[in-house]
Each structure stands twice: as structure tokens, then as C-alpha cells.
Scaffold this motif. Structure first.
Motif, PDB file in Angstrom:
ATOM      1  N   ALA A   1       0.835  -1.203   0.000  1.00 57.99           N
ATOM      2  CA  ALA A   1       0.000   0.000   0.000  1.00 57.99           C
ATOM      3  C   ALA A   1       0.866   1.248   0.000  1.00 57.99           C
ATOM      4  N   LEU A   2       1.973   1.201   0.743  1.00 60.78           N
ATOM      5  CA  LEU A   2       2.885   2.341   0.762  1.00 60.78           C
ATOM      6  C   LEU A   2       3.510   2.573  -0.616  1.00 60.78           C
ATOM      7  N   LEU A   3       3.805   1.500  -1.346  1.00 62.88           N
ATOM      8  CA  LEU A   3       4.339   1.665  -2.698  1.00 62.88           C
ATOM      9  C   LEU A   3       3.384   2.485  -3.559  1.00 62.88           C
ATOM     10  N   VAL A   4       2.089   2.223  -3.398  1.00 61.26           N
ATOM     11  CA  VAL A   4       1.077   2.992  -4.127  1.00 61.26           C
ATOM     12  C   VAL A   4       1.097   4.449  -3.666  1.00 61.26           C
ATOM     13  N   ALA A   5       1.052   4.644  -2.347  1.00 67.39           N
ATOM     14  CA  ALA A   5       1.057   6.004  -1.794  1.00 67.39           C
ATOM     15  C   ALA A   5       2.301   6.762  -2.221  1.00 67.39           C
ATOM     16  N   ASN A   6       3.436   6.085  -2.200  1.00 65.74           N
ATOM     17  CA  ASN A   6       4.706   6.700  -2.559  1.00 65.74           C
ATOM     18  C   ASN A   6       4.746   7.078  -4.034  1.00 65.74           C
ATOM     19  N   ALA A   7       4.084   6.277  -4.877  1.00 68.97           N
ATOM     20  CA  ALA A   7       4.031   6.592  -6.309  1.00 68.97           C
ATOM     21  C   ALA A   7       3.169   7.826  -6.569  1.00 68.97           C
ATOM     22  N   ILE A   8       2.153   8.014  -5.743  1.00 69.91           N
ATOM     23  CA  ILE A   8       1.279   9.183  -5.890  1.00 69.91           C
ATOM     24  C   ILE A   8       1.901  10.407  -5.236  1.00 69.91           C
ATOM     25  N   GLU A   9       2.480  10.211  -4.047  1.00 71.60           N
ATOM     26  CA  GLU A   9       3.047  11.323  -3.279  1.00 71.60           C
ATOM     27  C   GLU A   9       4.327  10.853  -2.593  1.00 71.60           C
ATOM     28  N   PRO A  10       5.497  10.997  -3.273  1.00 67.95           N
ATOM     29  CA  PRO A  10       6.752  10.451  -2.740  1.00 67.95           C
ATOM     30  C   PRO A  10       7.153  10.970  -1.363  1.00 67.95           C
ATOM     31  N   ALA A  11       6.714  12.167  -0.986  1.00 65.68           N
ATOM     32  CA  ALA A  11       7.115  12.724   0.302  1.00 65.68           C
ATOM     33  C   ALA A  11       6.561  11.945   1.489  1.00 65.68           C
ATOM     34  N   VAL A  12       5.608  11.032   1.250  1.00 66.05           N
ATOM     35  CA  VAL A  12       5.031  10.260   2.345  1.00 66.05           C
ATOM     36  C   VAL A  12       6.091   9.428   3.056  1.00 66.05           C
ATOM     37  N   LEU A  13       7.126   9.039   2.335  1.00 65.20           N
ATOM     38  CA  LEU A  13       8.130   8.121   2.873  1.00 65.20           C
ATOM     39  C   LEU A  13       8.852   8.692   4.082  1.00 65.20           C
ATOM     40  N   GLN A  14       9.042  10.003   4.140  1.00 60.69           N
ATOM     41  CA  GLN A  14       9.810  10.596   5.227  1.00 60.69           C
ATOM     42  C   GLN A  14       9.122  10.458   6.582  1.00 60.69           C
ATOM     43  N   ASN A  15       7.831  10.203   6.586  1.00 61.84           N
ATOM     44  CA  ASN A  15       7.089  10.060   7.846  1.00 61.84           C
ATOM     45  C   ASN A  15       6.968   8.615   8.299  1.00 61.84           C
ATOM     46  N   CYS A  16       7.524   7.681   7.538  1.00 69.54           N
ATOM     47  CA  CYS A  16       7.287   6.255   7.774  1.00 69.54           C
ATOM     48  C   CYS A  16       8.369   5.595   8.615  1.00 69.54           C
ATOM     49  N   ILE A  17       7.935   4.873   9.634  1.00 68.68           N
ATOM     50  CA  ILE A  17       8.801   3.991  10.421  1.00 68.68           C
ATOM     51  C   ILE A  17       8.425   2.565  10.049  1.00 68.68           C
ATOM     52  N   PHE A  18       9.394   1.803   9.590  1.00 70.56           N
ATOM     53  CA  PHE A  18       9.140   0.437   9.132  1.00 70.56           C
ATOM     54  C   PHE A  18       9.350  -0.514  10.302  1.00 70.56           C
ATOM     55  N   CYS A  19       8.253  -1.101  10.740  1.00 70.66           N
ATOM     56  CA  CYS A  19       8.246  -1.768  12.036  1.00 70.66           C
ATOM     57  C   CYS A  19       8.873  -3.159  12.020  1.00 70.66           C
ATOM     58  N   HIS A  20       8.705  -3.884  10.939  1.00 75.37           N
ATOM     59  CA  HIS A  20       9.301  -5.225  10.915  1.00 75.37           C
ATOM     60  C   HIS A  20       9.458  -5.705   9.482  1.00 75.37           C
ATOM     61  N   GLN A  21      10.279  -6.734   9.330  1.00 70.71           N
ATOM     62  CA  GLN A  21      10.420  -7.410   8.038  1.00 70.71           C
ATOM     63  C   GLN A  21       9.591  -8.674   8.069  1.00 70.71           C
ATOM     64  N   SER A  22       8.600  -8.721   7.205  1.00 70.34           N
ATOM     65  CA  SER A  22       7.703  -9.874   7.152  1.00 70.34           C
ATOM     66  C   SER A  22       8.433 -11.116   6.662  1.00 70.34           C
ATOM     67  N   ASP A  23       7.925 -12.271   7.052  1.00 69.52           N
ATOM     68  CA  ASP A  23       8.446 -13.538   6.557  1.00 69.52           C
ATOM     69  C   ASP A  23       7.869 -13.881   5.183  1.00 69.52           C
ATOM     70  N   GLU A  24       6.925 -13.075   4.709  1.00 71.99           N
ATOM     71  CA  GLU A  24       6.347 -13.278   3.380  1.00 71.99           C
ATOM     72  C   GLU A  24       7.384 -12.935   2.308  1.00 71.99           C
ATOM     73  N   ALA A  25       7.519 -13.829   1.336  1.00 75.24           N
ATOM     74  CA  ALA A  25       8.482 -13.600   0.263  1.00 75.24           C
ATOM     75  C   ALA A  25       8.212 -12.266  -0.399  1.00 75.24           C
ATOM     76  N   GLY A  26       9.242 -11.529  -0.657  1.00 73.61           N
ATOM     77  CA  GLY A  26       9.111 -10.248  -1.334  1.00 73.61           C
ATOM     78  C   GLY A  26       9.249  -9.045  -0.427  1.00 73.61           C
ATOM     79  N   HIS A  27       8.924  -9.183   0.847  1.00 74.09           N
ATOM     80  CA  HIS A  27       8.956  -7.994   1.695  1.00 74.09           C
ATOM     81  C   HIS A  27      10.369  -7.459   1.888  1.00 74.09           C
ATOM     82  N   LYS A  28      11.324  -8.347   2.053  1.00 71.78           N
ATOM     83  CA  LYS A  28      12.710  -7.908   2.197  1.00 71.78           C
ATOM     84  C   LYS A  28      13.147  -7.097   0.975  1.00 71.78           C
TER      85      LYS A  28
END
Length: 337
Positions: free
Chosen positions: A263-290
Motif C-alpha cells: 500500500a505504501l508503494l502505491v502512496a509513494n508513487a502518488i506522493e513520494p514525500a510520504v516516505l519521510q514520515n514512515c517507520i518500518f516496524c518489521h520485516q515480514s516472513d512473506e516472500a518479497g517484503h525484504k
């Protein structure tokens, strides 16, 4: 939407303040980076976290009819009832760590009782369409889902909330997230698709084949909104909208796992400045998240092999966020020695 850039002149003062604490330089590692980020988000040397909220958006996926999940679509409805009853993992972790939980039905195929202080309905439709045969959402439905996320974030902001995490629930939504990852990162789809709720190898192969057909069907789409409408989910769109609104509001954003980061990838594509407010809480065990995290150039706080969703990673990581702020505000400086 206007997201203000953080003020670089403030950064020097904050770094000086952190370095002057009663510790060797850099001795608190990632906590120091986290404190600096939060202070810059709030544009102050003395940040404060108030009334933290975890917003969980739920919606069904028509693509589940293609057998891309190990669980039936009806589980979405059952899990939302579990959230409302207080019996899910996210209920437990939010209660433990002092976050208010608000669950929102944006597209569950089932009816619930009236809105409460912990459950609200912005139901746009009872699940997305089967994207294998037609776009998951119309442009208007997608816009409504984005707006639902924005509305809910503004609602908790009026409760004096300045830190918000996002969770999701929707059987089949790892498929949608993988497709969005593929389109917004240009990585091969095989690197984006995982076992989700627990598919075996044969199930994973079937899931990949279905998603390859879907990706080819919508490969001509270019704008983030069109891609989201065709291959996203109502709950994913709501999370993306909520993240953009939280950034515009100057709020700290807690990012959960694979689906929330899609969802953040979508938000970031629309409004890249969103990333500066984001704290990434964990790395999922789901393939692709890393790979998602690496491409965004960010480091998660935790790696505990979680793959539950619901925003559980946000709730578990929140004490570290609190510790970073408390360090900046309450720890003594070298002046006392």
C-alpha cells in the motif's frame, strides 16, 4: 495534497542534542536514528507521541475464487468479528502496548452491527471483483477507498492522535500486494509472490500462474490510481489513502508488513514525500517484503518472522518508538557529569 519537507537546519540541533546525552557517540544505535526521524517529522527537538492508534482496514477479494489462498474467503468476515470481540492478536498487542485499535469495514462480504467506538463501516462494496476477469474496482470505487482511509486518519487526528499504524485483513490480499509490488518495483513477479496464508508448493505454483495472467491483462495501465483500481484491494487502497493523509497531517506513520508496504508503494508513487514520515516496524516472513524494504532503502526495526498482518508488527515495535522519544526527552546530558 501538500506534504511539507522536513527542515534540514533543525537536524543539526537534534543531532547535537542526541550526541550530548550521557553515552558514547552512537552507542544507542538505531534508537538514535529513530529519535532523529521522529523529531524531524514533528519539527521539534522535543517530540511527543500522543494517543497512538492502529487502524485495521478489512475487505474481501474476488480473486480468492481462483484458489490463490489456503483459506476460504469467508475467513475475512470471521476475523473481523474476532477483531470486534477483542480476540485477535492485534487486540492483544494493542492492549499490551497502549495503542487504541479502530477496525474499519471498507469491503467485507458480510454485514456487521452498527458502528462503535472501535469499529466503523465505510463499506464501498462487498469485496472487489475477480480481477482475473475484470478490474477489481472502478475508478470511483478506488477513489472512495482512498478517501475512506483519509477520513479515518483525520478522525483519529481530531482525537489528538499524532502517531498511527496501519493493518489489514482480507483473504487473497497477498496476491493483490504481490501484483502491486511487481508493477511498482518492476521486479519479476516470481520474486514478489509468496505462500501467503500457508500454501504448499503446488498451491504457490498455481497462485503464480494466476497472477501472471492477471499481470499480463493489465500491463498497459500506467497511472498509480489505474493500477491500484485494477489489481488492488479496497483495504489496500484505504491504507494507501490513510498513509498519504497521515503524512499531510505531519503524523508519524507505523508501517507493518508485506501488504501494508505494498500500500505504501502505491502512496509513494502518488506522493513520494510520504516516505519521510514512515517507520518500518518489521520485516515480514512473506516472500518479497525484504526486497520491498531494500528497494525503498529502509531498515525495519524488527525481524521476528511474522506474516500475520493485522498491523501486529506495528503494535509490537511501538515500545521501541516510545523508547527513542523518551531517550531524546528524558535522558540526561553530559552537562550533569
Amino acid at each position: 495534497m501538500t506534504i511539507l519537507p522536513t527542515e534540514s537546519t533543525l537536524e543539526t540541533a537534534i543531532r547535537r542534542r542526541i550526541d550530548n546525552k550521557t553515552k558514547p557517540l552512537g552507542a544507542l544505535g538505531r534508537l538514535e536514528e529513530l529519535a532523529l526521524q521522529i523529531a524531524l517529522i514533528q519539527q521539534t527537538e522535543t517530540p511527543v507521541l500522543t494517543n497512538p492508534h492502529l487502524l485495521v482496514f478489512a475487505g474481501d477479494h474476488g480473486l480468492a475464487a481462483e484458489g490463490v489462498s489456503a483459506y476460504p474467503a469467508e475467513i475475512t468476515y470471521g476475523m473481523v468479528k474476532n477483531f470486534i470481540a477483542g480476540g485477535a492478536a492485534i487486540n492483544v498487542f494493542c492492549k499490551q502496548n497502549g495503542l487504541s485499535l479502530l477496525v474499519c469495514d471498507v469491503g467485507v462480504n458480510g454485514l456487521f452491527a452498527e458502528n462503535t467506538t472501535e469499529f466503523v463501516k465505510f463499506k464501498i462494496r462487498p469485496g472487489t471483483r475477480n480481477m482475473r476477469h475484470e478490474p477489481a474496482m472502478t475508478a470511483d470505487e478506488c477513489a472512495a477507498a482512498l478517501d475512506a482511509g483519509k477520513t479515518l486518519v483525520n478522525g483519529v487526528r481530531y482525537r489528538d492522535c499524532n502517531v498511527v499504524g496501519f493493518g489489514e485483513m482480507g483473504i487473497g490480499n497477498t496476491s493483490s500486494a504481490a501484483l502491486l509490488m511487481h508493477r511498482f518495483t518492476n521486479l519479476p513477479l516470481a520474486q514478489c509472490v509468496g505462500k501467503g496464508t500457508g500454501l504448499d508448493d503446488a498451491g504457490l505454483a498455481h497462485k503464480l500462474a494466476v497472477l501472471e495472467a492477471v499481470a499480463a491483462q493489465y500491463s498497459h495501465l500506467n497511472t498509480p490510481e489505474d493500477i491500484l483500481a485494477a489489481m488492488g484491494g479496497l483495504e489496500i487502497a484505504a491504507v494507501a489513502g490513510g498513509m498519504m493523509q497521515a503524512a499531510e497531517n505531519g503524523m508519524v506513520i507505523l508501517v507493518d508488513g508485506f501488504i501494508a508496504t505494498a500500500a505504501l508503494l502505491v502512496a509513494n508513487a502518488i506522493e513520494p514525500a510520504v516516505l519521510q514520515n514512515c517507520i518500518f516496524c518489521h520485516q515480514s516472513d512473506e516472500a518479497g517484503h525484504k526486497l520491498m524494504l531494500e528497494l525503498l532503502g529502509v531498515k525495519p526495526l524488527l525481524d521476528m518472522q511474522l506474516r500475520l498482518g493485522e498491523g501486529t508488527g506495528c503494535a509490537l515495535a511501538y515500545p521501541l518508538v516510545q523508547a527513542a522519544v523518551n531517550m531524546l526527552n528524558d535522558m540526561a546530558t553530559m552537562d550533569v557529569l
